[in-house]
Design a protein around this motif. Sequence first.
Motif, PDB file in Angstrom:
ATOM      1  N   ILE A 132       9.983  11.504 -20.056  1.00  0.00           N
ATOM      2  CA  ILE A 132       9.183  10.310 -19.785  1.00  0.00           C
ATOM      3  C   ILE A 132       7.695  10.538 -20.015  1.00  0.00           C
ATOM      4  O   ILE A 132       6.955   9.593 -20.295  1.00  0.00           O
ATOM      5  CB  ILE A 132       9.414   9.789 -18.352  1.00  0.00           C
ATOM      6  CG1 ILE A 132       8.945  10.796 -17.303  1.00  0.00           C
ATOM      7  CG2 ILE A 132      10.887   9.436 -18.137  1.00  0.00           C
ATOM      8  CD1 ILE A 132       9.048  10.310 -15.865  1.00  0.00           C
ATOM      9  N   ALA A 133       7.226  11.787 -19.888  1.00  0.00           N
ATOM     10  CA  ALA A 133       5.783  12.059 -19.937  1.00  0.00           C
ATOM     11  C   ALA A 133       5.349  12.389 -21.359  1.00  0.00           C
ATOM     12  O   ALA A 133       5.148  13.542 -21.711  1.00  0.00           O
ATOM     13  CB  ALA A 133       5.434  13.199 -18.983  1.00  0.00           C
ATOM     14  N   GLY A 134       5.195  11.374 -22.191  1.00  0.00           N
ATOM     15  CA  GLY A 134       4.676  11.569 -23.539  1.00  0.00           C
ATOM     16  C   GLY A 134       3.157  11.599 -23.505  1.00  0.00           C
ATOM     17  O   GLY A 134       2.548  12.082 -22.552  1.00  0.00           O
ATOM     18  N   VAL A 135       2.520  11.037 -24.532  1.00  0.00           N
ATOM     19  CA  VAL A 135       1.058  10.974 -24.498  1.00  0.00           C
ATOM     20  C   VAL A 135       0.586   9.899 -23.537  1.00  0.00           C
ATOM     21  O   VAL A 135      -0.591   9.832 -23.197  1.00  0.00           O
ATOM     22  CB  VAL A 135       0.469  10.698 -25.902  1.00  0.00           C
ATOM     23  CG1 VAL A 135       0.619  11.895 -26.784  1.00  0.00           C
ATOM     24  CG2 VAL A 135       1.094   9.466 -26.534  1.00  0.00           C
ATOM     25  N   GLY A 136       1.515   9.044 -23.057  1.00  0.00           N
ATOM     26  CA  GLY A 136       1.141   7.950 -22.170  1.00  0.00           C
ATOM     27  C   GLY A 136       0.350   8.382 -20.947  1.00  0.00           C
ATOM     28  O   GLY A 136      -0.724   7.836 -20.679  1.00  0.00           O
ATOM     29  N   PRO A 137       0.838   9.363 -20.133  1.00  0.00           N
ATOM     30  CA  PRO A 137       0.090   9.751 -18.932  1.00  0.00           C
ATOM     31  C   PRO A 137      -1.153  10.589 -19.231  1.00  0.00           C
ATOM     32  O   PRO A 137      -1.844  11.023 -18.300  1.00  0.00           O
ATOM     33  CB  PRO A 137       1.116  10.570 -18.136  1.00  0.00           C
ATOM     34  CG  PRO A 137       2.039  11.106 -19.161  1.00  0.00           C
ATOM     35  CD  PRO A 137       2.131  10.047 -20.216  1.00  0.00           C
ATOM     36  N   VAL A 138      -1.442  10.825 -20.503  1.00  0.00           N
ATOM     37  CA  VAL A 138      -2.669  11.512 -20.907  1.00  0.00           C
ATOM     38  C   VAL A 138      -3.613  10.517 -21.584  1.00  0.00           C
ATOM     39  O   VAL A 138      -4.714  10.249 -21.118  1.00  0.00           O
ATOM     40  CB  VAL A 138      -2.372  12.699 -21.847  1.00  0.00           C
ATOM     41  CG1 VAL A 138      -3.677  13.388 -22.260  1.00  0.00           C
ATOM     42  CG2 VAL A 138      -1.437  13.693 -21.183  1.00  0.00           C
ATOM     43  N   PHE A 139      -3.169   9.932 -22.695  1.00  0.00           N
ATOM     44  CA  PHE A 139      -4.017   9.017 -23.453  1.00  0.00           C
ATOM     45  C   PHE A 139      -4.299   7.735 -22.663  1.00  0.00           C
ATOM     46  O   PHE A 139      -5.406   7.227 -22.669  1.00  0.00           O
ATOM     47  CB  PHE A 139      -3.357   8.669 -24.784  1.00  0.00           C
ATOM     48  CG  PHE A 139      -3.430   9.777 -25.808  1.00  0.00           C
ATOM     49  CD1 PHE A 139      -3.770  11.065 -25.448  1.00  0.00           C
ATOM     50  CD2 PHE A 139      -3.161   9.520 -27.134  1.00  0.00           C
ATOM     51  CE1 PHE A 139      -3.827  12.085 -26.383  1.00  0.00           C
ATOM     52  CE2 PHE A 139      -3.233  10.522 -28.083  1.00  0.00           C
ATOM     53  CZ  PHE A 139      -3.562  11.812 -27.714  1.00  0.00           C
ATOM     54  N   GLY A 140      -3.257   7.188 -21.984  1.00  0.00           N
ATOM     55  CA  GLY A 140      -3.440   5.951 -21.233  1.00  0.00           C
ATOM     56  C   GLY A 140      -4.496   6.085 -20.144  1.00  0.00           C
ATOM     57  O   GLY A 140      -5.430   5.280 -20.071  1.00  0.00           O
ATOM     58  N   PRO A 141      -4.401   7.084 -19.252  1.00  0.00           N
ATOM     59  CA  PRO A 141      -5.424   7.262 -18.220  1.00  0.00           C
ATOM     60  C   PRO A 141      -6.822   7.565 -18.782  1.00  0.00           C
ATOM     61  O   PRO A 141      -7.819   7.163 -18.184  1.00  0.00           O
ATOM     62  CB  PRO A 141      -4.901   8.451 -17.404  1.00  0.00           C
ATOM     63  CG  PRO A 141      -3.417   8.333 -17.536  1.00  0.00           C
ATOM     64  CD  PRO A 141      -3.199   7.894 -18.954  1.00  0.00           C
ATOM     65  N   ILE A 142      -6.896   8.270 -19.913  1.00  0.00           N
ATOM     66  CA  ILE A 142      -8.207   8.515 -20.529  1.00  0.00           C
ATOM     67  C   ILE A 142      -8.844   7.189 -20.932  1.00  0.00           C
ATOM     68  O   ILE A 142     -10.017   6.926 -20.654  1.00  0.00           O
ATOM     69  CB  ILE A 142      -8.064   9.450 -21.747  1.00  0.00           C
ATOM     70  CG1 ILE A 142      -7.784  10.882 -21.284  1.00  0.00           C
ATOM     71  CG2 ILE A 142      -9.333   9.419 -22.609  1.00  0.00           C
ATOM     72  CD1 ILE A 142      -7.438  11.836 -22.408  1.00  0.00           C
ATOM     73  N   LEU A 143      -8.065   6.335 -21.584  1.00  0.00           N
ATOM     74  CA  LEU A 143      -8.570   5.020 -21.969  1.00  0.00           C
ATOM     75  C   LEU A 143      -8.801   4.145 -20.736  1.00  0.00           C
ATOM     76  O   LEU A 143      -9.748   3.365 -20.683  1.00  0.00           O
ATOM     77  CB  LEU A 143      -7.568   4.341 -22.911  1.00  0.00           C
ATOM     78  CG  LEU A 143      -7.379   5.001 -24.288  1.00  0.00           C
ATOM     79  CD1 LEU A 143      -6.163   4.419 -24.993  1.00  0.00           C
ATOM     80  CD2 LEU A 143      -8.622   4.811 -25.142  1.00  0.00           C
ATOM     81  N   GLY A 144      -7.926   4.283 -19.725  1.00  0.00           N
ATOM     82  CA  GLY A 144      -8.056   3.496 -18.511  1.00  0.00           C
ATOM     83  C   GLY A 144      -9.276   3.869 -17.691  1.00  0.00           C
ATOM     84  O   GLY A 144      -9.821   3.035 -16.956  1.00  0.00           O
ATOM     85  N   ALA A 145      -9.731   5.131 -17.806  1.00  0.00           N
ATOM     86  CA  ALA A 145     -10.897   5.577 -17.039  1.00  0.00           C
ATOM     87  C   ALA A 145     -12.135   4.761 -17.369  1.00  0.00           C
ATOM     88  O   ALA A 145     -13.060   4.667 -16.560  1.00  0.00           O
ATOM     89  CB  ALA A 145     -11.161   7.059 -17.301  1.00  0.00           C
ATOM     90  N   LEU A 146     -12.171   4.153 -18.540  1.00  0.00           N
ATOM     91  CA  LEU A 146     -13.309   3.311 -18.935  1.00  0.00           C
ATOM     92  C   LEU A 146     -13.487   2.133 -17.978  1.00  0.00           C
ATOM     93  O   LEU A 146     -14.578   1.564 -17.886  1.00  0.00           O
ATOM     94  CB  LEU A 146     -13.114   2.790 -20.360  1.00  0.00           C
ATOM     95  CG  LEU A 146     -13.171   3.843 -21.483  1.00  0.00           C
ATOM     96  CD1 LEU A 146     -12.672   3.238 -22.789  1.00  0.00           C
ATOM     97  CD2 LEU A 146     -14.587   4.374 -21.645  1.00  0.00           C
ATOM     98  N   TYR A 147     -12.421   1.760 -17.268  1.00  0.00           N
ATOM     99  CA  TYR A 147     -12.485   0.629 -16.339  1.00  0.00           C
ATOM    100  C   TYR A 147     -12.878   1.056 -14.930  1.00  0.00           C
ATOM    101  O   TYR A 147     -12.939   0.230 -14.020  1.00  0.00           O
ATOM    102  CB  TYR A 147     -11.133  -0.085 -16.287  1.00  0.00           C
ATOM    103  CG  TYR A 147     -10.723  -0.688 -17.609  1.00  0.00           C
ATOM    104  CD1 TYR A 147     -11.073  -1.996 -17.934  1.00  0.00           C
ATOM    105  CD2 TYR A 147      -9.972   0.038 -18.533  1.00  0.00           C
ATOM    106  CE1 TYR A 147     -10.697  -2.558 -19.149  1.00  0.00           C
ATOM    107  CE2 TYR A 147      -9.598  -0.516 -19.746  1.00  0.00           C
ATOM    108  CZ  TYR A 147      -9.958  -1.806 -20.051  1.00  0.00           C
ATOM    109  OH  TYR A 147      -9.585  -2.354 -21.254  1.00  0.00           O
ATOM    110  N   GLY A 148     -13.109   2.355 -14.718  1.00  0.00           N
ATOM    111  CA  GLY A 148     -13.561   2.818 -13.423  1.00  0.00           C
ATOM    112  C   GLY A 148     -12.444   3.105 -12.445  1.00  0.00           C
ATOM    113  O   GLY A 148     -11.280   3.309 -12.836  1.00  0.00           O
TER     114      GLY A 148
END
Length: 489
Positions: A64-80
């Motif tokens: 289940i842990a592809g690039v999603g839990p890495v790339f997604g949170p990195i991009l999501g961090a932009l929202y604070g």
Amino acid sequence: MPRYLWFILAAIALIIGYNVYGRFVEKIFGPNPKKETPAHTLKDGVDYVAMPKWKLWLIQLLNIAGVGPVFGPILGALYGPTALLWVVFGTIFAGAVHDYFSGMMSVRYGGANVPEIVRYTLGTKARNFMRFFATLLLLLVGVVFATAPAGLLTKLCAGHFDGVLNFWVWITIIFAYYFLATIIPIDKIIGRIYPVFGALLIIMAVGVTLGLFFNMPDSFYSWADFTSNPHPNNLPIWPLVFITIACGALSGFHSTQSPLMARCLENESEGRMVFYGAMVAEGFIGLVWVTVGMTFYPDAQALLADIKAGGPGNVVYTSCISLMGTFGGILAILGVIILPITSGDTAFRAARLTIAEAIKLPQVKPAKRLLIAIPVFVIGIVLSQVDFNIIWRYFGWSNQTLSAIMLWSASAYLYRKDKLHWVTSIPATFITAISVSYILYEPNMGFGIDIDVSNIVGAVSGLVCLFLLLKFGKKPIAGDPESETADNK
């Protein structure tokens, strides 16, 4: 309060969530340790193979842990800090619940893939839609999880093997591995090499965390502000952060992976550790990377600049080398590379099984596995030529839409049995509203409608689905094995 305590409290919340809310969800489902699982009743030596729960937990996590839990949170961090809250509470109350029910319902339905689970709970028309939708998502996942690690491997080899190990060489190698892992019995490759991959994964998560605490203890969440949206482009938090961070909080892709382990589960009592527990572990990975985004970079503008310079993979490369040194950084980067590869292989495997189930083609003989695997990989290779950012946008929306359908399916399952359906119907209502709002608002792949209008229509859509569940959810579905046989038999 020092802001590094935010991280510690978030990690503690995940642990408590597993031990308290996870047990509560498990009790609602009601696993029966005396009931034989498909690993025993349908044993075939290829896909139905009993394995110990520690190995199943590790394989499920890597699946289940592809690039999603890495790339997604990195991009999501932009929202604070909203991203931080979504990772923690989304994991406990939505993602892990989704994964547990998709896995345990598959166990109860003889190792069925998600389209068949949907048929037993929502009907044949919903099943037919899900066959197409799930297969499309699996192909998108397989492609995303091939191009992302190929890019990181190319960056690692830059200056050493230029012209030899370039992007297209790595793509070819990764697809060749995917093909073998798709057609060979699950315990021959996946069951044997995943423990090694798991060690790299643990090194990555723990190493990056220690690097932050030792090197930047006073910089944790330095620009995180709950009172404003720090995104440099002023993109709306609702619904974008919940689409951007899918894996690491709630992901429909996981429902396509859980049946793989449901076919290998030795006892129903192991389901909480294997399914709920693996999602909590993925939530921790998401927590690490959303923290990197808001800690390693001085502000959201700097984070966005690094993303634009080379995508989220560039953030991984830069932060790992800086926090852990060259050797430790390379090990951490390899851990991040392993994540998508160990999800991409099972994505194609799940696509093969979903198609085989639809056309009723047994998969014991190698020739019949090849009959499906070859055209699936041809399509995957063609899709790999499409721009990564375009594929990622479609992946994000389809991922959360699939999670909504799976949660409604679980809600119907519980409602029909007079069990507490709110544990699934509340997150189902929430993510339905998010998915509808996003596709209406998104200007590139959606309809480009005003954000306020999109959010209102999304909220109404979620509530309408909840009303339909309460109105028609108890209607029996023809052919549902669970409605024809008592749970404890």
